[in-house]
Design an enzyme around this catalytic site. Structure first.
Site, short mmCIF file in Angstrom:
data_model
loop_
_atom_site.label_atom_id
_atom_site.label_comp_id
_atom_site.label_asym_id
_atom_site.label_seq_id
_atom_site.Cartn_x
_atom_site.Cartn_y
_atom_site.Cartn_z
N ASP A 1 34.13 39.57 39.56
CA ASP A 1 33.89 38.60 38.48
C ASP A 1 32.60 38.96 37.75
O ASP A 1 32.23 38.31 36.77
CB ASP A 1 33.91 37.16 38.99
CG ASP A 1 32.87 36.88 40.06
OD1 ASP A 1 32.12 37.80 40.41
OD2 ASP A 1 32.82 35.73 40.54
N SER A 2 31.94 40.04 38.18
CA SER A 2 30.84 40.62 37.39
C SER A 2 31.34 40.97 35.99
O SER A 2 30.53 41.19 35.09
CB SER A 2 30.28 41.87 38.08
OG SER A 2 31.34 42.75 38.44
N ASP B 1 38.32 39.68 42.80
CA ASP B 1 37.40 38.58 43.09
C ASP B 1 38.06 37.25 42.75
O ASP B 1 38.60 37.10 41.64
CB ASP B 1 36.17 38.73 42.19
CG ASP B 1 34.89 38.83 42.97
OD1 ASP B 1 34.88 38.54 44.18
OD2 ASP B 1 33.88 39.22 42.36
N LYS C 1 38.94 38.85 47.30
CA LYS C 1 37.60 38.65 47.87
C LYS C 1 37.11 37.27 47.48
O LYS C 1 37.33 36.83 46.35
CB LYS C 1 36.64 39.73 47.33
CG LYS C 1 35.18 39.49 47.68
CD LYS C 1 34.31 40.68 47.40
CE LYS C 1 33.70 40.71 46.02
NZ LYS C 1 32.90 39.53 45.68
N GLU D 1 25.58 41.16 50.15
CA GLU D 1 24.84 41.37 48.90
C GLU D 1 23.43 40.81 48.99
O GLU D 1 23.23 39.67 49.44
CB GLU D 1 25.59 40.70 47.73
CG GLU D 1 24.82 40.84 46.41
CD GLU D 1 25.62 40.52 45.16
OE1 GLU D 1 26.81 40.18 45.27
OE2 GLU D 1 25.03 40.64 44.07
#
Ligand code: KIV
Length: 300
Positions: free
Chosen positions: A46-47, A85, A115, A184
């Protein structure tokens, strides 16, 4: 035809190696290139809200958008496993909503696994999906979907209590059936602790060298995204500079009429084709023509 990287293979790589090389991708052309370079997993992160759509964070990304980009990436990934995502609010509300969203991602987005961000609060969500045959990757530490709660994109797990929570979340995700977990923005020492505490692979981003694999955002590792330059990003190319430079030369050549030259132009005076009504023929599509223009001089 390349053999697809499978979930059982990804799990086994924790013991057998080599380490997992994961990159994000958002379109078919980039997916094809990263796949050709040997990436094991392509994550439609979703970046994309930040690097493709230009938002300051990942929160606006929708399930439809993730599925749209997933279909494109799936077409380009001959070998790499494709994981998607789960967007903000597509899974948090309830295990039922999570299962529904993950099901759509598999059916409509072309994904091979999903994810989701977070640990203990989402174990039942993970169990439901795994029971339905949907492989799940976890994501702990810095959770971009919680950017407002965290007060920004900050390293997590520096205090012992927070570190223990992350170790415990990783163990519980494994028990719930997750096949891997992204770590992360946590100290390297904590990432090593997590990696030693679970039998599933850990995939680090800003989590030091001791994870079972690494992930980077493709625009970051190619040097194309400059809005944020986190310490953990290594640029393996400077394509951003190359794009700006190429554009400057393109603009200059158009202004000077250097482009297009004879080698990029079609010779001869085109003969007008008879209209279908003059020949009596029915107009038909020409199946072997390139999609957006002739590839070479066409004397017909
Ligand atoms: O959205 C994303 O690209 C991610 C990776 C950075 C792990 O979640």
């Amino acid at each position: 035809m390349a053999q697809k990287v499978t979930v059982p293979e990804l799990r086994a790589r924790k013991r057998s190696g080599p380490k997992l090389a994961v990159l994000t991708a958002y379109d078919a052309t980039m997916a094809r290139l990263l796949d050709a370079g040997g990436a094991d997993v392509l994550l439609v992160g979703d970046s994309l809200g930040m690097v493709v759509q230009g938002h300051p964070n990942t929160l606006p990304v929708t399930l439809d958008e993730i599925c749209y980009h997933g279909r494109a990436v799936a077409r380009g990934a001959a070998r790499a496993h494709v994981v998607g995502d789960m967007p903000f609010m597509s899974f948090q509300v309830s295990p039922e909503r999570a299962l529904d969203a993950a099901g759509r991602m598999i059916k409509e987005g072309g994904f091979e696994s999903v994810k989701l961000e977070g640990g203990a609060p989402y174990l039942e969500h993970v169990r439901r999906m795994v029971r339905a045959g949907i492989p799940v990757m976890g994501h702990l530490g810095l959770l971009p979907q919680s950017v407002h709660a965290m007060g920004g994109f900050r390293v997590q797990g520096r205090e012992e209590a927070a570190a223990e929570r992350i170790v415990s979340d990783a163990r519980q995700l494994e028990e719930a059936g997750a096949y891997a977990v992204v770590l992360e923005g946590i100290p390297s020492e904590l990432a090593r602790r997590v990696t030693e505490s679970v039998a599933i692979p850990t995939i680090g981003i800003g989590a030091g060298p001791d994870c079972d694999g690494q992930v980077l955002v493709c625009y970051d590792f190619l040097g194309m995204y400059s809005d944020v330059r986190p310490k953990f990003v290594k640029r393996f190319a400077e394509l951003g500079d190359a794009v700006v430079d190429a554009t400057r030369r393109y603009v200059a050549e158009i202004r000077s009429s250097a482009f297009p030259g004879a080698e990029h132009s079609f010779g001869g005076t085109p003969k007008p084709k008879p209209l279908p009504e003059e020949t009596g023929a029915k107009p038909v599509a020409e199946p072997n023509k390139p999609a957006y223009g002739p590839a070479s001089d066409d004397p017909s």
